[in-house]
Design an enzyme around this catalytic site. Structure first.
Site, PDB file in Angstrom:
ATOM      1  N   SER A 263      -6.458 -25.503  27.828  1.00 32.17           N
ATOM      2  CA  SER A 263      -7.384 -25.875  26.762  1.00 32.17           C
ATOM      3  C   SER A 263      -8.451 -26.822  27.291  1.00 32.17           C
ATOM      4  O   SER A 263      -8.340 -27.379  28.388  1.00 32.17           O
ATOM      5  CB  SER A 263      -6.631 -26.569  25.625  1.00 32.17           C
ATOM      6  OG  SER A 263      -6.176 -27.846  26.054  1.00 32.17           O
ATOM      7  N   LYS A 264      -9.485 -27.011  26.471  1.00 32.33           N
ATOM      8  CA  LYS A 264     -10.555 -27.948  26.811  1.00 32.33           C
ATOM      9  C   LYS A 264      -9.983 -29.355  26.996  1.00 32.33           C
ATOM     10  O   LYS A 264     -10.448 -30.123  27.837  1.00 32.33           O
ATOM     11  CB  LYS A 264     -11.599 -27.936  25.687  1.00 32.33           C
ATOM     12  CG  LYS A 264     -12.889 -28.629  26.036  1.00 32.33           C
ATOM     13  CD  LYS A 264     -13.960 -28.383  25.001  1.00 32.33           C
ATOM     14  CE  LYS A 264     -13.753 -29.207  23.749  1.00 32.33           C
ATOM     15  NZ  LYS A 264     -14.918 -29.187  22.850  1.00 32.33           N
ATOM     16  N   ARG A 265      -8.968 -29.667  26.221  1.00 33.49           N
ATOM     17  CA  ARG A 265      -8.340 -31.000  26.329  1.00 33.49           C
ATOM     18  C   ARG A 265      -7.713 -31.200  27.710  1.00 33.49           C
ATOM     19  O   ARG A 265      -7.728 -32.296  28.249  1.00 33.49           O
ATOM     20  CB  ARG A 265      -7.287 -31.189  25.228  1.00 33.49           C
ATOM     21  CG  ARG A 265      -7.887 -31.399  23.852  1.00 33.49           C
ATOM     22  CD  ARG A 265      -6.821 -31.689  22.821  1.00 33.49           C
ATOM     23  NE  ARG A 265      -5.890 -30.578  22.666  1.00 33.49           N
ATOM     24  CZ  ARG A 265      -6.120 -29.517  21.900  1.00 33.49           C
ATOM     25  NH1 ARG A 265      -7.254 -29.419  21.225  1.00 33.49           N
ATOM     26  NH2 ARG A 265      -5.233 -28.547  21.812  1.00 33.49           N
TER      27      ARG A 265
END
Length: 507
Positions: A263-265
């Site tokens: 994910s972007k996180r």
């Protein structure tokens, strides 16, 4: 006669393109090109609430950078347009109505408040988020529970409504996945998905089936997150067009990060990109760094993506796009998730930096240097510098760190590496060597090296003991290409100046 292969990538313009999305593009593209077919880019913008300005341009820019240009798209229309779903809106209602007439879909007039009430009233410990399904639809306000007269009246008065699929009771829906083999679902666990929204726009479920049929898509490769929707899509195919017309499907494995689906996180937390290119959110202004700006070559990016969940059964890891087109087979895509390893990604880039001619990326590196101050006015010399340091660079951005000293004197010196073995004899050597350099009749690396060794022999010091101090004087640290090449390139006056400036730091 065998059908012409046609594949599609159908992104929603809701933000930056995750590398999982680009891998889906890549596998579609490779399959199409290998079979002499067409790769179609269709924009799925049916959810107008989530539309983000600039996202569609970003998708095209990404594919252009990666060299994965669509054969048909909004920018290159073919015979199957329009290629943006919002421009196909009028098409979908007729198919949704057709499903209602066949008794396999129904009108649902429930208000937002009624739906909220349903979720509250039917919530249990074992079912904390009740779905509009076989057991609940009989208790709601829809054309299955209302009389024909009531339904007609509501429709005549333009009462807001959606059209939902009527999932059959107690059936098993199966299909053959090109990667996973036979896959089956029980209809009892699937809710009655909305097919047509109150604003007349289709949901993904209806639009993807209608568009794949009308665009004559033969193979549909998509992420495994769409597997739970497969029974809805299969039933829609069956009811509208017949299963014999359905594309062959393959559901691609997830790309995994350190803690599950990448994910972007993960990127923000661990310091690596997950988007292909920089994406600036127009609402929040938040910038997400991309592989391109991080310093990745498109050839390396495509190569590493191909290997995230596929290999051809050999030990080969480096592939050109042309080689991938020849070797790729969807059947050799792995079923399990592929773990993204940033260090391995950088290895791919390092190998491609070494493999490609400098002309491929020289301008990008030149732009980087000039953005930091130096003006590159000698292209031939710049190419020589890049050639000298490219084996040390994993990212294009590394060229600055590895070669900036050619254009500006180091601002910090690693004198601590020299001080333990530094003495008055070495200090005198460099003080005197400056004069020797001043009088050299020729300024080439071989000539400078020869003079250096002769002067060291005269001073009674081994040349090896003097090369590290000289490197640190010129570069600032224990790195860089051969030190006499550095001296030749930066020039006589600059070499002497750097030695002179550095000497006090060693005392």
């Amino acid at each position: 006669m065998e059908k012409r292969v046609r594949v599609r990538f159908a992104p929603s313009p809701t933000g930056g393109l995750h590398l999982g999305g680009v891998r889906t593009v890549l596998y579609n593209y490779l399959f199409a090109k290998q079979h002499g077919g067409d790769f179609v880019l269709r924009i799925e913008d049916t959810d107008q609430n989530r539309y983000v300005p600039g996202a569609e341009d970003y998708i095209f820019d990404t594919l252009s950078w990666a060299g994965l240009e669509p054969d048909e798209s909004t920018r290159k229309p073919g015979a199957f347009g329009p290629y943006r779903q919002s421009e196909r809106k009028e098409l979908y209602r007729q198919y949704a109505e057709q499903l209602v007439q066949k008794g396999v879909a129904y009108y649902a007039f429930d208000t937002t408040e009624e739906l909220e009430k349903m979720r509250h009233n039917f919530k249990t410990e074992s079912n904390p988020t009740p779905q509009y399904d076989q057991s609940i639809r009989t208790k709601m306000r829809n054309s299955l529970t209302l009389s024909a007269e009531e339904v007609d009246s509501l429709l005549q008065n333009n009462t807001p409504h959606v059209i939902r699929i009527k999932m059959p009771v107690g059936e098993t829906v199966s299909f053959n996945d090109m990667i996973r083999g036979e896959v089956s679902f029980e209809t009892a666990i699937v809710d009655d998905k909305v097919l047509l929204k109150a604003d007349g726009m289709p949901t993904y479920h209806l639009a993807v089936v209608v568009d794949d049929r009308l665009m004559e898509i033969t193979h549909a490769f998509r992420g495994e997150e769409w597997l739970p929707s497969a029974p809805v899509h299969i039933l829609l195919w069956q009811h509208l067009f017949g299963l014999e017309n359905m594309p062959q499907w393959a559901h691609l494995p997830l790309i995994l990060g350190p803690s599950g689906k990448l994910s972007k996180r993960d990127g923000a937390k661990y310091g690596f990109p997950v988007f292909s290119m920089n994406w600036a959110d127009p609402k929040s202004g938040e910038l997400t760094e991309g592989f391109k700006e991080k310093g990745f070559l498109p050839q390396a990016f495509v190569n590493l993506l191909a290997m995230l969940g596929w290999n051809d059964g050999t030990e080969q890891e480096l592939f050109t796009l042309e080689e991938l087109i020849q070797r790729f087979t969807i059947e050799k895509v792995h079923k399990g998730g592929a773990k993204f390893d940033y260090e391995k990604a950088k290895w791919f880039n390092h190998e491609w930096i070494k493999r490609l001619p400098l002309s491929t990326y020289k301008q990008q590196v030149k732009d980087l240097f000039e953005s930091k101050g130096p003006i590159i006015d000698n292209d031939q010399q710049f190419e020589r510098i890049l050639e000298l340091v490219k084996d040390r660079c994993h990212l294009l951005t590394d060229f600055w760190e590895q070669a900036s000293f050619f254009y500006q004197a180091p601002t910090a010196l690693d004198a601590a590496s020299v001080k333990p073995k530094w003495n008055a004899d070495k200090a005198k050597f460099f003080q005197d060597f400056q004069q020797e350099l001043q009088s050299l009749p020729e300024w080439t690396s071989a000539f400078i090296e020869n003079a250096f060794k002769q002067f060291a022999a005269t001073a009674g010091i081994k040349p090896g003991e003097l090369q590290l101090p000289m490197r640190i004087m010129l570069v600032g640290g224990k790195f860089g290409p051969p030190v006499f090449d550095i001296a030749e390139i930066i020039g006589k006056e600059e070499t002497i100046q750097r030695i002179q400036t550095a000497l006090p730091a060693f005392e």
